[in-house]
Write a protein that holds these residues in place. Structure first.
Motif: not given
Length: 108
Positions: A6-22
């Motif tokens: 049930m644990a979420p998949a870890p974010l990639s660095s690019n997904e994290l950068l997208d999250r920061l931008a959002d």
């Protein structure tokens, strides 16, 4: 289904950068300054200490903790993990001279 699955998949660095931008426009000015630095220089996140990164961004170290929490992490180390993971698990590519693309920047 067990707790592990049930644990979420870890974010990639690019997904994290997208999250920061959002989240960028909703952040306080100091936290936004830290986010801007991370977006502009993602290669520093994996290799600099929290104090060094804060200094480079022109903010206090606690601002990086607030940034991490603002985008859904428990703390700075959790925010930093995708960037470290990118470096750690792409070392074979670096050994072969392929480089690592982190947020559009080749860092190795």
């Amino acid at each position: 289904m067990n707790a592990t699955s049930m644990a979420p998949a870890p974010l990639s660095s690019n997904e994290l950068l997208d999250r920061l931008a959002d989240a960028y426009n909703d952040l306080t000015p100091q936290v936004r300054q830290a986010a801007r630095h991370m977006l502009d220089r993602p290669e520093q996140v994996a290799v600099l200490s929290m104090r060094q990164l804060a200094e480079a961004a022109g903010v206090k170290p606690n601002t990086l903790v607030r940034l991490a929490r603002a985008v859904g992490f428990d703390g700075y180390d959790d925010l930093r993990d995708p960037f470290r993971h990118c470096l750690l698990y792409t070392s074979d590519a670096a050994d072969e001279g392929l480089g690592v693309d982190l947020g559009g920047r080749r860092i190795i």
